[in-house]
Design a protein around this motif. Structure first.
Motif, mmCIF file in Angstrom:
data_model
loop_
_atom_site.group_PDB
_atom_site.id
_atom_site.type_symbol
_atom_site.label_atom_id
_atom_site.label_comp_id
_atom_site.label_asym_id
_atom_site.label_seq_id
_atom_site.Cartn_x
_atom_site.Cartn_y
_atom_site.Cartn_z
ATOM 1 N N ASN A 1 -56.424 24.081 33.951
ATOM 2 C CA ASN A 1 -54.776 24.433 33.982
ATOM 3 C C ASN A 1 -54.136 24.979 32.894
ATOM 4 O OD1 ASN A 1 -54.481 22.162 32.507
ATOM 5 N ND2 ASN A 1 -53.723 20.745 33.839
ATOM 6 N N ASN A 2 -54.898 25.626 31.926
ATOM 7 C CA ASN A 2 -54.343 26.132 30.639
ATOM 8 C C ASN A 2 -53.683 25.161 29.583
ATOM 9 O OD1 ASN A 2 -55.262 28.598 31.443
ATOM 10 N ND2 ASN A 2 -53.401 29.225 32.473
ATOM 11 N N SER A 3 -53.724 23.969 29.983
ATOM 12 C CA SER A 3 -53.258 23.036 28.932
ATOM 13 C C SER A 3 -54.300 22.767 27.847
ATOM 14 C CB SER A 3 -52.934 21.535 29.648
ATOM 15 O OG SER A 3 -54.307 21.009 30.095
ATOM 16 N N LYS A 4 -55.563 23.243 28.054
ATOM 17 C CA LYS A 4 -56.207 23.302 27.155
ATOM 18 C C LYS A 4 -57.301 24.293 27.015
ATOM 19 C CE LYS A 4 -58.629 19.956 29.810
ATOM 20 N NZ LYS A 4 -58.700 18.484 30.100
ATOM 21 N N SER A 5 -58.166 24.479 26.040
ATOM 22 C CA SER A 5 -59.082 25.814 26.129
ATOM 23 C C SER A 5 -60.121 25.515 27.058
ATOM 24 C CB SER A 5 -59.516 25.834 24.623
ATOM 25 O OG SER A 5 -60.555 24.787 24.622
ATOM 26 N N VAL A 6 -60.652 26.662 27.456
ATOM 27 C CA VAL A 6 -61.807 26.472 28.560
ATOM 28 C C VAL A 6 -62.970 25.779 27.893
ATOM 29 C CG1 VAL A 6 -63.443 27.903 29.654
ATOM 30 C CG2 VAL A 6 -61.235 28.626 29.573
ATOM 31 N N ARG A 7 -63.207 25.908 26.553
ATOM 32 C CA ARG A 7 -64.291 25.276 25.890
ATOM 33 C C ARG A 7 -64.184 23.771 26.195
ATOM 34 N NH1 ARG A 7 -65.332 23.221 20.465
ATOM 35 N NH2 ARG A 7 -67.611 23.600 19.871
ATOM 36 N N GLU A 8 -62.861 23.140 25.880
ATOM 37 C CA GLU A 8 -62.446 21.907 25.948
ATOM 38 C C GLU A 8 -62.580 21.526 27.304
ATOM 39 O OE1 GLU A 8 -58.420 21.941 24.310
ATOM 40 O OE2 GLU A 8 -59.280 21.127 22.113
ATOM 41 N N HIS A 9 -61.971 22.338 28.087
ATOM 42 C CA HIS A 9 -62.478 21.756 29.746
ATOM 43 C C HIS A 9 -63.920 21.637 30.209
ATOM 44 C CE1 HIS A 9 -61.524 21.742 34.070
ATOM 45 N NE2 HIS A 9 -62.423 22.364 34.156
ATOM 46 N N ILE A 10 -64.808 22.540 29.488
ATOM 47 C CA ILE A 10 -65.922 22.416 29.815
ATOM 48 C C ILE A 10 -66.821 21.434 29.255
ATOM 49 C CG2 ILE A 10 -68.413 23.694 29.338
ATOM 50 C CD1 ILE A 10 -66.977 26.208 29.771
ATOM 51 N N ILE A 11 -66.548 20.878 27.942
ATOM 52 C CA ILE A 11 -66.968 19.711 27.075
ATOM 53 C C ILE A 11 -66.466 18.624 27.999
ATOM 54 C CG2 ILE A 11 -66.426 18.379 24.965
ATOM 55 C CD1 ILE A 11 -66.408 21.005 23.578
ATOM 56 N N GLU A 12 -65.497 18.550 28.414
ATOM 57 C CA GLU A 12 -64.733 17.488 29.115
ATOM 58 C C GLU A 12 -65.645 17.064 30.370
ATOM 59 O OE1 GLU A 12 -61.059 15.348 31.471
ATOM 60 O OE2 GLU A 12 -60.760 17.293 30.251
ATOM 61 N N MET A 13 -65.957 18.163 31.269
ATOM 62 C CA MET A 13 -67.062 18.258 32.300
ATOM 63 C C MET A 13 -68.247 17.897 31.888
ATOM 64 S SD MET A 13 -65.598 21.574 34.535
ATOM 65 C CE MET A 13 -66.401 21.240 35.964
ATOM 66 N N ARG A 14 -68.794 18.255 30.953
ATOM 67 C CA ARG A 14 -70.325 17.855 30.710
ATOM 68 C C ARG A 14 -70.054 16.297 30.181
ATOM 69 N NH1 ARG A 14 -73.271 21.945 26.896
ATOM 70 N NH2 ARG A 14 -75.107 20.876 27.524
ATOM 71 N N ASP A 15 -69.185 15.830 29.627
ATOM 72 C CA ASP A 15 -69.125 14.336 29.089
ATOM 73 C C ASP A 15 -69.259 13.351 30.330
ATOM 74 O OD1 ASP A 15 -68.719 12.397 27.412
ATOM 75 O OD2 ASP A 15 -66.625 11.972 28.256
ATOM 76 N N ILE A 16 -68.358 13.845 31.386
ATOM 77 C CA ILE A 16 -68.552 13.202 32.481
ATOM 78 C C ILE A 16 -69.699 13.281 33.189
ATOM 79 C CG2 ILE A 16 -67.503 13.110 34.959
ATOM 80 C CD1 ILE A 16 -64.949 14.139 33.842
#
Length: 160
Positions: free
Chosen positions: A133-148
């Protein structure tokens, strides 16, 4: 003299290894268990987890039987102390007391099997509903998904 050296080394290993164990707080059971077992193994205190309690020695018992019982008893006592010291107070109160480490660990595991299922369900719902949702970078979004996904993998659910 040799006993003193072993005691000093054991104390160092105990303080060093036990500082790496996280407190069991409800959502980190797998990591906590792995670190507990590693620490007990490194300290040669895991005997009581894998060997049944030998019969209590009597006057007629041999030195080997007495020694075996003393080693098991020490392993059991110190293992219980280490484990109990790495469980948060709120969780420790809900675990029935036991004087045997094997029973105590089994009780803890039984309590967290259902907890792990609930956590896995929560993580799956969070992962499947994630949107960038553009509140964070795409990289941070992917890292969060990989963490989950990594947390789900540690619970036995692999995401490809």
């Amino acid at each position: 003299m040799m006993f003193l050296v072993i005691t000093v080394i054991s104390t160092f290993v105990l303080s060093n290894e036990s500082s790496r164990i996280p407190f069991l707080n409800g959502d980190n059971f797998s990591d906590w268990k792995d670190k507990i077992l590693l620490t007990l193994g490194c300290m040669y205190l895991d005997l009581a987890l894998y060997v049944d309690e030998p019969p209590e020695p009597t006057v007629k018992s041999s030195i080997a039987e007495k020694s075996s019982y003393d080693k098991w008893k020490r392993s059991n006592r110190l293992s219980l102390m280490l484990i109990k010291s790495h469980i948060s107070q709120s969780i420790r109160g809900s675990i029935p007391p036991s004087d045997k480490i094997k029973n105590y660990m089994r009780t803890i595991e039984e309590q967290f099997v259902s907890s792990n299922k609930a956590l896995a369900s929560t993580l799956m719902n969070k992962l499947s509903g994630m949107k960038h949702n553009n509140s964070k970078s795409v990289r941070e979004h992917i890292i969060e998904m990989r963490d989950i996904a990594a947390r789900l993998k540690s619970l036995g659910i692999e995401i490809f």
